[in-house]
Design an enzyme around this catalytic site. Structure first.
Site, short mmCIF file in Angstrom:
data_model
loop_
_atom_site.label_atom_id
_atom_site.label_comp_id
_atom_site.label_asym_id
_atom_site.label_seq_id
_atom_site.Cartn_x
_atom_site.Cartn_y
_atom_site.Cartn_z
N TRP A 172 33.85 32.57 55.78
CA TRP A 172 33.61 31.37 54.96
C TRP A 172 32.71 31.63 53.77
O TRP A 172 32.81 30.96 52.74
CB TRP A 172 33.01 30.25 55.81
CG TRP A 172 31.57 30.39 56.18
CD1 TRP A 172 31.05 31.10 57.20
CD2 TRP A 172 30.44 29.79 55.50
NE1 TRP A 172 29.68 30.99 57.23
CE2 TRP A 172 29.26 30.19 56.19
CE3 TRP A 172 30.30 28.95 54.40
CZ2 TRP A 172 27.99 29.79 55.81
CZ3 TRP A 172 29.02 28.55 54.02
CH2 TRP A 172 27.88 28.97 54.71
N THR A 206 32.10 16.73 55.70
CA THR A 206 32.17 15.33 55.29
C THR A 206 30.82 14.71 54.93
O THR A 206 30.62 13.51 55.10
CB THR A 206 32.86 14.49 56.40
OG1 THR A 206 32.11 14.65 57.62
CG2 THR A 206 34.29 14.93 56.61
N HIS A 212 22.32 24.46 63.91
CA HIS A 212 23.02 23.18 63.75
C HIS A 212 23.03 22.40 65.06
O HIS A 212 24.05 21.84 65.46
CB HIS A 212 24.45 23.42 63.24
CG HIS A 212 24.50 23.84 61.79
ND1 HIS A 212 24.25 22.99 60.75
CD2 HIS A 212 24.76 25.05 61.23
CE1 HIS A 212 24.36 23.64 59.60
NE2 HIS A 212 24.66 24.90 59.86
N ASP A 222 26.86 29.99 62.48
CA ASP A 222 26.46 30.03 61.06
C ASP A 222 25.03 29.50 60.88
O ASP A 222 24.53 28.75 61.73
CB ASP A 222 27.42 29.19 60.21
CG ASP A 222 27.44 27.73 60.65
OD1 ASP A 222 27.38 27.48 61.88
OD2 ASP A 222 27.49 26.84 59.79
N GLU A 223 24.47 29.85 59.77
CA GLU A 223 23.24 29.23 59.26
C GLU A 223 22.21 28.98 60.38
O GLU A 223 21.79 27.84 60.59
CB GLU A 223 23.60 27.92 58.55
CG GLU A 223 24.52 28.17 57.36
CD GLU A 223 24.95 26.90 56.63
OE1 GLU A 223 25.03 26.95 55.39
OE2 GLU A 223 25.21 25.88 57.28
N ASP A 275 26.45 18.81 65.47
CA ASP A 275 25.66 19.37 64.36
C ASP A 275 24.30 18.69 64.32
O ASP A 275 23.96 17.90 65.21
CB ASP A 275 26.42 19.23 63.03
CG ASP A 275 26.14 20.42 62.11
OD1 ASP A 275 24.97 20.65 61.81
OD2 ASP A 275 27.09 21.11 61.72
N ASP A 294 35.97 20.08 50.61
CA ASP A 294 34.93 19.12 50.23
C ASP A 294 34.45 19.44 48.81
O ASP A 294 33.65 18.69 48.25
CB ASP A 294 33.75 19.14 51.21
CG ASP A 294 33.14 20.51 51.40
OD1 ASP A 294 33.86 21.52 51.28
OD2 ASP A 294 31.91 20.58 51.67
C1 ACM Z 1 29.58 26.62 56.99
O1 ACM Z 1 30.09 26.12 55.98
N1 ACM Z 1 28.29 26.49 57.22
C2 ACM Z 1 30.38 27.35 57.95
#
Ligand code: ACM
Ligand code: ZN
Length: 553
Positions: free
Chosen positions: A407, A484, A271, A334-335, A201, A434
Protein backbone atom coordinates in the site's frame (compact mmCIF):
# COMPACT_ATOMS: atom_id res chain seq x y z
CA UNK A 1 -48.03 19.67 -46.07
CA UNK A 2 -44.87 21.18 -47.37
CA UNK A 3 -42.39 18.75 -48.90
CA UNK A 4 -39.65 19.74 -46.43
CA UNK A 5 -41.95 18.96 -43.47
CA UNK A 6 -42.76 15.56 -44.99
CA UNK A 7 -39.07 14.82 -45.41
CA UNK A 8 -38.40 15.85 -41.82
CA UNK A 9 -41.23 13.61 -40.56
CA UNK A 10 -40.03 10.69 -42.67
CA UNK A 11 -36.51 11.16 -41.37
CA UNK A 12 -37.71 11.32 -37.79
CA UNK A 13 -39.64 8.06 -38.34
CA UNK A 14 -36.56 6.42 -39.87
CA UNK A 15 -34.34 7.58 -37.02
CA UNK A 16 -36.83 6.32 -34.46
CA UNK A 17 -37.01 2.89 -36.13
CA UNK A 18 -33.27 2.53 -36.45
CA UNK A 19 -32.57 3.77 -32.97
CA UNK A 20 -35.14 1.33 -31.53
CA UNK A 21 -33.62 -1.49 -33.55
CA UNK A 22 -30.19 -0.38 -32.42
CA UNK A 23 -31.12 -0.22 -28.76
CA UNK A 24 -32.69 -3.69 -28.81
CA UNK A 25 -29.44 -5.29 -29.81
CA UNK A 26 -26.98 -6.77 -27.33
CA UNK A 27 -23.35 -5.70 -27.48
CA UNK A 28 -20.76 -8.01 -25.96
CA UNK A 29 -18.07 -5.31 -25.81
CA UNK A 30 -18.66 -4.71 -22.11
CA UNK A 31 -16.43 -3.73 -19.19
CA UNK A 32 -14.30 -5.68 -18.50
CA UNK A 33 -13.85 -6.56 -22.15
CA UNK A 34 -14.09 -10.32 -22.77
CA UNK A 35 -10.81 -11.70 -24.09
CA UNK A 36 -12.44 -13.13 -27.25
CA UNK A 37 -15.59 -12.23 -29.17
CA UNK A 38 -15.88 -14.26 -32.38
CA UNK A 39 -18.82 -14.00 -34.73
CA UNK A 40 -20.71 -17.18 -35.67
CA UNK A 41 -22.56 -17.62 -38.97
CA UNK A 42 -26.11 -17.69 -37.75
CA UNK A 43 -29.01 -15.34 -37.27
CA UNK A 44 -29.48 -13.40 -34.04
CA UNK A 45 -31.01 -15.10 -31.04
CA UNK A 46 -34.25 -13.44 -30.06
CA UNK A 47 -34.62 -13.14 -26.32
CA UNK A 48 -38.29 -12.86 -25.33
CA UNK A 49 -40.58 -13.73 -22.42
CA UNK A 50 -40.83 -17.20 -23.96
CA UNK A 51 -37.15 -17.90 -23.38
CA UNK A 52 -36.43 -20.08 -20.37
CA UNK A 53 -33.26 -20.23 -18.30
CA UNK A 54 -32.26 -23.90 -18.02
CA UNK A 55 -29.89 -25.12 -15.35
CA UNK A 56 -28.61 -28.57 -14.30
CA UNK A 57 -31.19 -30.21 -12.07
CA UNK A 58 -30.15 -30.62 -8.44
CA UNK A 59 -27.31 -28.11 -8.58
CA UNK A 60 -28.22 -25.43 -6.04
CA UNK A 61 -25.48 -23.01 -7.15
CA UNK A 62 -26.56 -23.23 -10.75
CA UNK A 63 -30.20 -22.85 -9.75
CA UNK A 64 -29.28 -19.64 -7.93
CA UNK A 65 -27.25 -18.54 -10.95
CA UNK A 66 -30.32 -19.06 -13.12
CA UNK A 67 -32.48 -17.01 -10.75
CA UNK A 68 -29.89 -14.24 -10.70
CA UNK A 69 -29.73 -14.14 -14.49
CA UNK A 70 -33.50 -14.02 -14.69
CA UNK A 71 -33.52 -11.14 -12.17
CA UNK A 72 -30.84 -9.19 -14.04
CA UNK A 73 -32.60 -9.59 -17.39
CA UNK A 74 -35.83 -8.33 -15.90
CA UNK A 75 -34.10 -5.33 -14.32
CA UNK A 76 -32.32 -4.47 -17.56
CA UNK A 77 -35.14 -5.03 -20.06
CA UNK A 78 -38.38 -5.79 -18.24
CA UNK A 79 -38.41 -9.24 -19.88
CA UNK A 80 -39.35 -11.90 -17.34
CA UNK A 81 -37.63 -15.26 -17.85
CA UNK A 82 -38.72 -18.38 -16.01
CA UNK A 83 -36.09 -20.85 -14.86
CA UNK A 84 -36.22 -24.62 -15.40
CA UNK A 85 -34.15 -27.53 -14.04
CA UNK A 86 -32.97 -29.96 -16.73
CA UNK A 87 -31.57 -33.43 -16.24
CA UNK A 88 -29.49 -33.36 -19.42
CA UNK A 89 -27.78 -30.75 -21.56
CA UNK A 90 -29.70 -31.40 -24.79
CA UNK A 91 -30.15 -28.36 -26.97
CA UNK A 92 -33.40 -26.60 -26.22
CA UNK A 93 -34.24 -24.13 -28.93
CA UNK A 94 -35.26 -20.68 -27.87
CA UNK A 95 -33.66 -20.81 -24.45
CA UNK A 96 -30.66 -19.85 -22.37
CA UNK A 97 -28.85 -22.82 -20.88
CA UNK A 98 -26.37 -22.66 -18.01
CA UNK A 99 -23.85 -25.48 -18.12
CA UNK A 100 -20.80 -26.80 -16.34
CA UNK A 101 -17.96 -27.82 -18.62
CA UNK A 102 -14.89 -29.54 -17.14
CA UNK A 103 -12.84 -28.82 -20.25
CA UNK A 104 -12.89 -25.04 -19.67
CA UNK A 105 -9.54 -23.85 -18.40
CA UNK A 106 -9.78 -21.70 -15.26
CA UNK A 107 -12.19 -21.71 -12.34
CA UNK A 108 -13.70 -18.36 -13.21
CA UNK A 109 -13.42 -18.64 -17.00
CA UNK A 110 -16.60 -18.69 -19.05
CA UNK A 111 -17.83 -19.15 -22.59
CA UNK A 112 -21.07 -17.76 -23.97
CA UNK A 113 -22.25 -19.25 -27.24
CA UNK A 114 -25.09 -17.53 -29.04
CA UNK A 115 -26.78 -18.83 -32.17
CA UNK A 116 -30.28 -18.36 -33.55
CA UNK A 117 -31.27 -21.50 -31.64
CA UNK A 118 -30.22 -20.47 -28.18
CA UNK A 119 -27.63 -19.20 -25.71
CA UNK A 120 -25.28 -21.36 -23.68
CA UNK A 121 -23.29 -19.99 -20.79
CA UNK A 122 -20.70 -22.46 -19.62
CA UNK A 123 -17.99 -22.48 -17.03
CA UNK A 124 -15.86 -25.05 -15.29
CA UNK A 125 -17.49 -23.98 -12.02
CA UNK A 126 -20.68 -22.15 -11.03
CA UNK A 127 -18.41 -19.15 -10.28
CA UNK A 128 -17.28 -19.12 -13.92
CA UNK A 129 -20.89 -19.36 -15.10
CA UNK A 130 -21.70 -16.41 -12.83
CA UNK A 131 -18.99 -14.34 -14.53
CA UNK A 132 -20.51 -15.26 -17.90
CA UNK A 133 -23.90 -14.17 -16.57
CA UNK A 134 -22.43 -10.78 -15.63
CA UNK A 135 -21.09 -10.35 -19.15
CA UNK A 136 -24.40 -11.31 -20.73
CA UNK A 137 -26.21 -8.97 -18.36
CA UNK A 138 -23.96 -6.05 -19.28
CA UNK A 139 -24.38 -6.72 -22.99
CA UNK A 140 -28.12 -6.17 -22.83
CA UNK A 141 -29.62 -2.81 -23.70
CA UNK A 142 -31.13 -0.92 -20.78
CA UNK A 143 -34.82 -0.14 -21.20
CA UNK A 144 -38.19 -1.84 -21.28
CA UNK A 145 -38.67 -3.94 -24.40
CA UNK A 146 -40.29 -7.22 -25.45
CA UNK A 147 -37.42 -8.61 -27.46
CA UNK A 148 -33.64 -8.33 -27.46
CA UNK A 149 -31.55 -9.49 -30.42
CA UNK A 150 -28.38 -11.23 -29.41
CA UNK A 151 -25.90 -11.39 -32.31
CA UNK A 152 -24.57 -14.91 -32.97
CA UNK A 153 -21.10 -15.16 -31.43
CA UNK A 154 -18.82 -17.01 -29.12
CA UNK A 155 -17.68 -14.83 -26.23
CA UNK A 156 -15.12 -16.07 -23.74
CA UNK A 157 -12.89 -14.78 -21.03
CA UNK A 158 -10.73 -15.75 -18.10
CA UNK A 159 -9.51 -13.27 -15.49
CA UNK A 160 -5.85 -12.31 -15.40
CA UNK A 161 -5.80 -12.30 -11.58
CA UNK A 162 -7.39 -14.74 -9.14
CA UNK A 163 -7.63 -12.02 -6.47
CA UNK A 164 -9.77 -9.11 -7.67
CA UNK A 165 -10.56 -7.01 -4.67
CA UNK A 166 -12.23 -3.94 -3.27
CA UNK A 167 -11.80 -2.78 0.30
CA UNK A 168 -14.33 -0.97 2.44
CA UNK A 169 -13.63 0.82 5.72
CA UNK A 170 -16.73 0.64 7.92
CA UNK A 171 -14.94 2.13 10.94
CA UNK A 172 -14.20 5.76 10.18
CA UNK A 173 -17.80 5.86 9.07
CA UNK A 174 -20.26 3.10 9.74
CA UNK A 175 -22.58 1.90 7.00
CA UNK A 176 -25.77 -0.13 7.30
CA UNK A 177 -26.03 -3.74 6.15
CA UNK A 178 -27.94 -2.57 3.07
CA UNK A 179 -25.00 -0.38 2.01
CA UNK A 180 -22.51 -3.21 2.40
CA UNK A 181 -24.77 -5.42 0.26
CA UNK A 182 -25.01 -2.64 -2.30
CA UNK A 183 -21.20 -2.47 -2.38
CA UNK A 184 -21.18 -6.23 -3.01
CA UNK A 185 -23.67 -5.73 -5.85
CA UNK A 186 -21.35 -3.18 -7.44
CA UNK A 187 -18.45 -5.58 -7.10
CA UNK A 188 -20.40 -8.41 -8.74
CA UNK A 189 -21.29 -6.20 -11.70
CA UNK A 190 -17.59 -5.46 -12.14
CA UNK A 191 -16.48 -9.11 -11.95
CA UNK A 192 -14.69 -8.84 -8.61
CA UNK A 193 -14.35 -11.64 -6.08
CA UNK A 194 -12.79 -10.41 -2.79
CA UNK A 195 -14.19 -7.85 -0.35
CA UNK A 196 -11.59 -6.74 2.17
CA UNK A 197 -13.72 -5.49 5.04
CA UNK A 198 -11.99 -3.15 7.50
CA UNK A 199 -13.86 -3.70 10.76
CA UNK A 200 -11.73 -2.44 13.64
CA UNK A 201 -9.66 0.66 14.21
CA UNK A 202 -8.90 3.59 16.49
CA UNK A 203 -12.24 5.24 15.73
CA UNK A 204 -14.42 2.22 16.56
CA UNK A 205 -14.80 -1.54 16.86
CA UNK A 206 -17.53 -2.74 14.52
CA UNK A 207 -17.84 -6.51 14.88
CA UNK A 208 -19.71 -8.20 17.70
CA UNK A 209 -17.46 -10.52 19.72
CA UNK A 210 -19.53 -12.42 22.26
CA UNK A 211 -16.64 -13.07 24.68
CA UNK A 212 -15.86 -9.34 24.84
CA UNK A 213 -19.13 -7.38 24.79
CA UNK A 214 -17.43 -4.10 25.74
CA UNK A 215 -15.67 -4.09 22.35
CA UNK A 216 -18.89 -2.94 20.74
CA UNK A 217 -20.71 -1.50 23.75
CA UNK A 218 -17.84 0.83 24.58
CA UNK A 219 -15.28 0.50 21.76
CA UNK A 220 -17.91 0.90 19.06
CA UNK A 221 -18.70 4.53 19.94
CA UNK A 222 -16.80 7.80 19.82
CA UNK A 223 -17.78 11.09 21.41
CA UNK A 224 -17.68 13.01 18.17
CA UNK A 225 -16.07 13.29 14.78
CA UNK A 226 -13.40 15.80 13.93
CA UNK A 227 -14.36 18.30 11.24
CA UNK A 228 -12.29 18.63 8.12
CA UNK A 229 -8.77 17.34 7.83
CA UNK A 230 -8.17 17.02 11.60
CA UNK A 231 -9.24 20.55 12.46
CA UNK A 232 -9.32 21.53 16.15
CA UNK A 233 -13.13 21.31 15.99
CA UNK A 234 -15.13 18.21 16.78
CA UNK A 235 -18.86 17.96 16.08
CA UNK A 236 -19.51 16.56 19.59
CA UNK A 237 -22.09 14.09 18.28
CA UNK A 238 -21.80 10.54 19.62
CA UNK A 239 -21.12 8.32 16.63
CA UNK A 240 -20.79 4.59 16.14
CA UNK A 241 -22.43 1.26 15.54
CA UNK A 242 -21.50 -2.32 14.87
CA UNK A 243 -22.56 -5.43 12.99
CA UNK A 244 -24.06 -8.28 15.00
CA UNK A 245 -22.76 -11.75 14.24
CA UNK A 246 -26.09 -12.53 12.65
CA UNK A 247 -25.79 -9.52 10.35
CA UNK A 248 -22.25 -10.51 9.45
CA UNK A 249 -23.31 -14.04 8.56
CA UNK A 250 -26.10 -12.61 6.42
CA UNK A 251 -23.64 -10.34 4.57
CA UNK A 252 -21.11 -13.17 4.15
CA UNK A 253 -23.73 -15.41 2.58
CA UNK A 254 -25.05 -12.58 0.38
CA UNK A 255 -21.50 -12.14 -0.92
CA UNK A 256 -20.94 -15.90 -1.31
CA UNK A 257 -24.05 -16.12 -3.50
CA UNK A 258 -22.23 -13.69 -5.78
CA UNK A 259 -18.95 -15.66 -5.55
CA UNK A 260 -17.32 -12.96 -3.44
CA UNK A 261 -15.26 -13.95 -0.41
CA UNK A 262 -15.21 -11.49 2.46
CA UNK A 263 -11.82 -11.09 4.10
CA UNK A 264 -12.23 -9.43 7.50
CA UNK A 265 -9.48 -7.16 8.73
CA UNK A 266 -8.79 -7.08 12.46
CA UNK A 267 -5.97 -4.55 12.49
CA UNK A 268 -3.23 -5.32 15.06
CA UNK A 269 -1.16 -4.43 17.04
CA UNK A 270 -1.79 -0.80 16.05
CA UNK A 271 -5.08 0.90 15.15
CA UNK A 272 -6.55 -0.71 18.31
CA UNK A 273 -7.87 2.24 20.29
CA UNK A 274 -11.43 0.93 20.01
CA UNK A 275 -10.40 -2.28 21.81
CA UNK A 276 -8.10 -0.47 24.26
CA UNK A 277 -10.89 1.87 25.34
CA UNK A 278 -13.03 -1.16 26.13
CA UNK A 279 -10.24 -3.19 27.76
CA UNK A 280 -7.46 -0.77 28.84
CA UNK A 281 -5.51 -3.61 30.44
CA UNK A 282 -4.50 -4.70 26.92
CA UNK A 283 -2.31 -1.59 26.47
CA UNK A 284 1.20 -0.92 27.73
CA UNK A 285 0.18 1.99 29.97
CA UNK A 286 -3.20 0.63 31.08
CA UNK A 287 -4.95 3.77 29.87
CA UNK A 288 -7.37 5.36 30.27
CA UNK A 289 -7.97 5.45 26.54
CA UNK A 290 -10.70 7.01 24.45
CA UNK A 291 -12.09 5.92 21.07
CA UNK A 292 -10.55 8.46 18.74
CA UNK A 293 -12.57 11.36 17.35
CA UNK A 294 -9.81 12.31 14.92
CA UNK A 295 -7.90 10.65 12.07
CA UNK A 296 -4.29 9.52 11.97
CA UNK A 297 -1.94 7.18 13.79
CA UNK A 298 -1.84 6.90 17.58
CA UNK A 299 1.08 5.72 19.72
CA UNK A 300 -1.24 3.59 21.84
CA UNK A 301 -1.19 0.04 20.54
CA UNK A 302 -1.60 -3.44 22.03
CA UNK A 303 0.92 -4.50 24.67
CA UNK A 304 2.38 -7.72 23.33
CA UNK A 305 4.44 -8.26 26.49
CA UNK A 306 1.27 -9.51 28.20
CA UNK A 307 0.12 -13.11 27.64
CA UNK A 308 -3.38 -11.80 28.23
CA UNK A 309 -3.16 -9.76 25.00
CA UNK A 310 -2.25 -12.79 22.94
CA UNK A 311 -5.11 -14.73 24.49
CA UNK A 312 -7.48 -11.83 23.73
CA UNK A 313 -6.46 -11.75 20.08
CA UNK A 314 -6.81 -15.52 19.72
CA UNK A 315 -10.24 -15.48 21.39
CA UNK A 316 -11.39 -12.69 19.07
CA UNK A 317 -10.05 -14.56 16.05
CA UNK A 318 -11.87 -17.73 17.13
CA UNK A 319 -15.16 -15.89 16.71
CA UNK A 320 -14.01 -14.14 13.55
CA UNK A 321 -13.13 -17.50 11.98
CA UNK A 322 -16.57 -18.80 12.82
CA UNK A 323 -18.20 -15.89 11.03
CA UNK A 324 -15.94 -15.73 7.98
CA UNK A 325 -15.25 -18.93 6.01
CA UNK A 326 -12.63 -17.12 3.89
CA UNK A 327 -9.23 -18.76 3.53
CA UNK A 328 -7.61 -15.43 4.47
CA UNK A 329 -7.82 -13.26 7.57
CA UNK A 330 -6.28 -9.78 7.27
CA UNK A 331 -4.36 -8.96 10.43
CA UNK A 332 -3.39 -5.40 9.48
CA UNK A 333 0.08 -4.66 10.85
CA UNK A 334 0.30 -1.13 9.42
CA UNK A 335 1.19 2.09 11.17
CA UNK A 336 2.19 0.61 14.54
CA UNK A 337 4.46 3.08 16.33
CA UNK A 338 6.66 1.27 18.82
CA UNK A 339 7.28 4.07 21.30
CA UNK A 340 5.15 2.47 24.01
CA UNK A 341 6.95 -0.85 23.55
CA UNK A 342 10.31 0.87 23.98
CA UNK A 343 9.23 2.03 27.43
CA UNK A 344 7.12 -0.92 28.52
CA UNK A 345 8.94 -3.34 30.88
CA UNK A 346 6.73 -6.22 29.78
CA UNK A 347 7.38 -5.65 26.09
CA UNK A 348 11.11 -5.34 26.78
CA UNK A 349 10.98 -8.52 28.81
CA UNK A 350 9.24 -10.27 25.91
CA UNK A 351 12.03 -9.19 23.59
CA UNK A 352 14.55 -10.91 25.90
CA UNK A 353 12.35 -13.90 26.58
CA UNK A 354 11.92 -14.80 22.91
CA UNK A 355 15.58 -14.06 22.13
CA UNK A 356 15.14 -11.11 19.76
CA UNK A 357 18.41 -9.50 18.67
CA UNK A 358 18.34 -6.30 16.60
CA UNK A 359 19.46 -6.63 13.00
CA UNK A 360 20.75 -3.99 10.66
CA UNK A 361 17.84 -1.65 9.89
CA UNK A 362 15.45 -3.59 12.15
CA UNK A 363 14.96 -2.55 15.77
CA UNK A 364 14.15 -5.12 18.46
CA UNK A 365 10.67 -3.61 18.62
CA UNK A 366 10.15 -4.10 14.86
CA UNK A 367 11.16 -7.71 15.32
CA UNK A 368 8.80 -7.92 18.29
CA UNK A 369 5.98 -7.06 15.90
CA UNK A 370 7.29 -9.85 13.65
CA UNK A 371 7.25 -12.27 16.62
CA UNK A 372 3.69 -11.26 17.55
CA UNK A 373 2.52 -11.62 13.94
CA UNK A 374 4.20 -15.03 13.77
CA UNK A 375 2.32 -16.21 16.88
CA UNK A 376 -0.99 -15.11 15.37
CA UNK A 377 -0.09 -16.60 12.03
CA UNK A 378 0.71 -19.97 13.67
CA UNK A 379 -2.59 -19.87 15.52
CA UNK A 380 -4.58 -19.11 12.39
CA UNK A 381 -2.77 -21.70 10.33
CA UNK A 382 -3.67 -24.36 12.91
CA UNK A 383 -7.23 -23.50 11.91
CA UNK A 384 -6.49 -23.72 8.20
CA UNK A 385 -6.30 -19.95 7.66
CA UNK A 386 -3.71 -17.77 5.98
CA UNK A 387 -2.86 -14.20 6.87
CA UNK A 388 -2.69 -11.05 4.81
CA UNK A 389 -0.87 -8.05 6.28
CA UNK A 390 0.06 -4.56 5.15
CA UNK A 391 3.52 -4.05 3.70
CA UNK A 392 5.04 -2.84 6.99
CA UNK A 393 5.33 -6.55 7.80
CA UNK A 394 8.24 -6.75 5.37
CA UNK A 395 10.28 -4.84 7.94
CA UNK A 396 9.50 -7.36 10.70
CA UNK A 397 10.91 -10.64 9.35
CA UNK A 398 7.53 -12.36 8.99
CA UNK A 399 7.33 -15.77 7.34
CA UNK A 400 6.92 -15.80 3.56
CA UNK A 401 3.66 -17.67 4.01
CA UNK A 402 2.14 -14.27 4.91
CA UNK A 403 0.54 -12.52 1.93
CA UNK A 404 1.60 -8.89 1.68
CA UNK A 405 -0.69 -6.05 0.71
CA UNK A 406 1.46 -3.40 -0.93
CA UNK A 407 0.00 0.00 0.00
CA UNK A 408 2.81 2.47 0.70
CA UNK A 409 3.71 2.20 -2.98
CA UNK A 410 4.32 -0.46 -5.58
CA UNK A 411 7.94 -1.12 -4.55
CA UNK A 412 7.15 -3.08 -1.38
CA UNK A 413 5.02 -5.41 -3.49
CA UNK A 414 7.91 -6.14 -5.83
CA UNK A 415 10.24 -6.55 -2.86
CA UNK A 416 7.80 -8.94 -1.16
CA UNK A 417 7.41 -11.02 -4.32
CA UNK A 418 11.19 -11.27 -4.68
CA UNK A 419 11.37 -12.55 -1.10
CA UNK A 420 8.75 -15.18 -1.95
CA UNK A 421 5.59 -13.64 -0.46
CA UNK A 422 2.33 -13.65 -2.34
CA UNK A 423 1.39 -10.03 -2.91
CA UNK A 424 -1.78 -8.05 -3.54
CA UNK A 425 -1.11 -4.72 -5.19
CA UNK A 426 -2.97 -1.79 -3.72
CA UNK A 427 -0.45 1.08 -3.85
CA UNK A 428 -2.00 4.27 -2.48
CA UNK A 429 -1.46 5.99 -5.81
CA UNK A 430 -3.59 5.15 -7.72
CA UNK A 431 -5.41 2.43 -5.75
CA UNK A 432 -6.74 4.55 -2.88
CA UNK A 433 -10.22 5.51 -3.98
CA UNK A 434 -10.53 7.89 -1.05
CA UNK A 435 -8.14 10.10 -3.02
CA UNK A 436 -9.40 12.81 -5.35
CA UNK A 437 -10.22 11.86 -8.95
CA UNK A 438 -8.73 15.05 -10.33
CA UNK A 439 -6.02 17.58 -9.56
CA UNK A 440 -8.63 20.36 -9.68
CA UNK A 441 -10.33 19.61 -6.42
CA UNK A 442 -12.14 22.90 -5.81
CA UNK A 443 -15.46 21.54 -7.03
CA UNK A 444 -15.18 18.05 -5.54
CA UNK A 445 -16.54 16.57 -2.32
CA UNK A 446 -13.86 16.61 0.35
CA UNK A 447 -11.52 13.65 0.03
CA UNK A 448 -8.38 12.45 1.74
CA UNK A 449 -6.01 14.21 -0.66
CA UNK A 450 -3.84 12.79 -3.44
CA UNK A 451 -5.03 12.22 -6.98
CA UNK A 452 -6.03 9.01 -8.74
CA UNK A 453 -7.74 9.77 -12.03
CA UNK A 454 -9.70 7.21 -14.01
CA UNK A 455 -6.80 6.96 -16.46
CA UNK A 456 -4.21 6.53 -13.70
CA UNK A 457 -6.23 3.61 -12.34
CA UNK A 458 -6.63 2.15 -15.82
CA UNK A 459 -2.93 2.42 -16.59
CA UNK A 460 -1.71 0.87 -13.36
CA UNK A 461 0.31 -2.29 -13.98
CA UNK A 462 0.48 -4.54 -10.91
CA UNK A 463 3.48 -6.60 -12.03
CA UNK A 464 6.72 -4.58 -11.97
CA UNK A 465 8.53 -4.74 -15.32
CA UNK A 466 11.77 -5.88 -13.69
CA UNK A 467 10.22 -8.59 -11.53
CA UNK A 468 12.04 -11.84 -12.43
CA UNK A 469 9.97 -14.35 -14.39
CA UNK A 470 10.05 -16.90 -11.56
CA UNK A 471 8.58 -14.36 -9.11
CA UNK A 472 5.78 -12.90 -11.20
CA UNK A 473 3.25 -15.51 -10.10
CA UNK A 474 3.54 -14.09 -6.57
CA UNK A 475 1.52 -11.04 -7.66
CA UNK A 476 -1.83 -12.67 -7.08
CA UNK A 477 -4.03 -9.65 -7.62
CA UNK A 478 -4.96 -6.02 -7.33
CA UNK A 479 -7.40 -4.14 -5.14
CA UNK A 480 -8.62 -0.62 -4.55
CA UNK A 481 -9.19 0.66 -1.02
CA UNK A 482 -11.93 2.94 0.18
CA UNK A 483 -11.03 4.53 3.51
CA UNK A 484 -13.92 6.53 4.81
CA UNK A 485 -12.63 9.40 6.96
CA UNK A 486 -14.37 11.76 4.54
CA UNK A 487 -17.00 9.39 3.15
CA UNK A 488 -20.13 9.51 5.24
CA UNK A 489 -22.97 7.99 3.22
CA UNK A 490 -23.81 5.59 0.41
CA UNK A 491 -24.00 8.10 -2.48
CA UNK A 492 -20.55 9.34 -1.51
CA UNK A 493 -19.19 5.78 -1.48
CA UNK A 494 -20.55 5.38 -4.99
CA UNK A 495 -19.12 8.69 -6.15
CA UNK A 496 -15.65 7.70 -4.95
CA UNK A 497 -15.67 4.27 -6.58
CA UNK A 498 -17.64 4.84 -9.79
CA UNK A 499 -16.42 4.80 -12.45
CA UNK A 500 -12.93 4.04 -11.11
CA UNK A 501 -14.10 0.53 -10.27
CA UNK A 502 -14.65 -0.02 -13.99
CA UNK A 503 -11.01 0.85 -14.74
CA UNK A 504 -9.90 -1.44 -11.93
CA UNK A 505 -12.06 -4.29 -13.26
CA UNK A 506 -10.40 -3.99 -16.62
CA UNK A 507 -6.89 -4.21 -15.18
CA UNK A 508 -7.92 -7.14 -12.98
CA UNK A 509 -9.32 -9.10 -15.95
CA UNK A 510 -7.32 -8.12 -19.03
CA UNK A 511 -3.78 -8.99 -20.03
CA UNK A 512 -1.71 -5.79 -20.41
CA UNK A 513 -1.61 -6.07 -24.22
CA UNK A 514 -5.42 -6.18 -24.37
CA UNK A 515 -5.83 -2.89 -22.55
CA UNK A 516 -6.71 0.25 -24.50
CA UNK A 517 -7.87 3.32 -22.60
CA UNK A 518 -9.66 4.97 -25.52
CA UNK A 519 -11.53 1.80 -26.30
CA UNK A 520 -12.44 1.46 -22.59
CA UNK A 521 -13.75 5.04 -22.56
CA UNK A 522 -15.89 4.25 -25.60
CA UNK A 523 -17.40 1.22 -23.84
CA UNK A 524 -17.88 2.94 -20.48
CA UNK A 525 -21.12 4.87 -21.24
CA UNK A 526 -23.02 1.61 -21.65
CA UNK A 527 -21.87 0.48 -18.22
CA UNK A 528 -22.89 3.86 -16.87
CA UNK A 529 -26.41 3.24 -18.23
CA UNK A 530 -26.52 0.37 -15.74
CA UNK A 531 -25.32 2.63 -12.90
CA UNK A 532 -28.17 4.97 -13.83
CA UNK A 533 -30.67 2.13 -13.98
CA UNK A 534 -29.87 1.28 -10.35
CA UNK A 535 -29.67 4.96 -9.30
CA UNK A 536 -26.03 4.59 -8.34
CA UNK A 537 -24.18 7.86 -7.96
CA UNK A 538 -21.05 8.16 -10.12
CA UNK A 539 -18.60 10.85 -11.11
CA UNK A 540 -19.92 11.88 -14.50
CA UNK A 541 -17.02 14.24 -15.15
CA UNK A 542 -14.67 11.28 -15.38
CA UNK A 543 -16.45 10.24 -18.57
CA UNK A 544 -15.74 13.49 -20.38
CA UNK A 545 -12.72 15.20 -18.88
CA UNK A 546 -9.20 14.14 -19.80
CA UNK A 547 -5.78 14.91 -18.34
CA UNK A 548 -7.26 15.38 -14.89
CA UNK A 549 -3.88 14.56 -13.41
CA UNK A 550 -2.93 18.12 -14.44
CA UNK A 551 -4.56 21.13 -12.74
CA UNK A 552 -7.41 22.50 -14.92
CA UNK A 553 -8.57 26.08 -15.11
C1 ACM B 1 -3.13 2.03 5.38
O1 ACM B 1 -3.57 2.80 4.53
N1 ACM B 1 -2.80 2.48 6.58
C2 ACM B 1 -2.98 0.61 5.12
ZN1 ZN C 1 3.83 -3.40 26.51
Amino acid sequence: MKKSVLITLAMAFFVSITSTAQSNRADYRVVPLPSAINGIKSNDFKLTEQSLVNYPKGNRDMERNAMMLSGYVEEMTGIHLSTRPCSDTKERPGNITLMLDETINGDEAYTITVTAKGVEISGKTPAGVFQGIQTLRKSLPVGITSVVNLPAAQVSSSPRFGYRGMHLDCVRHFFPVSTVKHYIDMMALHGMNRLHWHLTDDQGWRVEIKQYPRLTEVGGWRKGTVLGHNSPVNDGIRYGGYYTQEEIRDIVSYAAERYIDIIPEIDMPGHMLGALTAYPELGCTGGPYEVWCQWGVTDDILCVGKDQTLQFVKNVLDEVMQMFPSEYIHIGGDESPRVRWQECPLCQQRIKQVGIVAEQGKSPEALLQGWFTGEIQKYLSQHGKRIIGWDELLGCNVSTSATIMSWTGAEPGAKGAKLGHDVIMTPNTPMYFDHYQTKSTWNEPMAFGGCATLKMVYDFEPVAADLPADKRHHIIGAQANLWTEYVTCEPQIDYQVLPRMAALAELQWLQPDQKDYNDFKARLPRLVEIYKLYNWTYRAKSLVLENEDKPQN
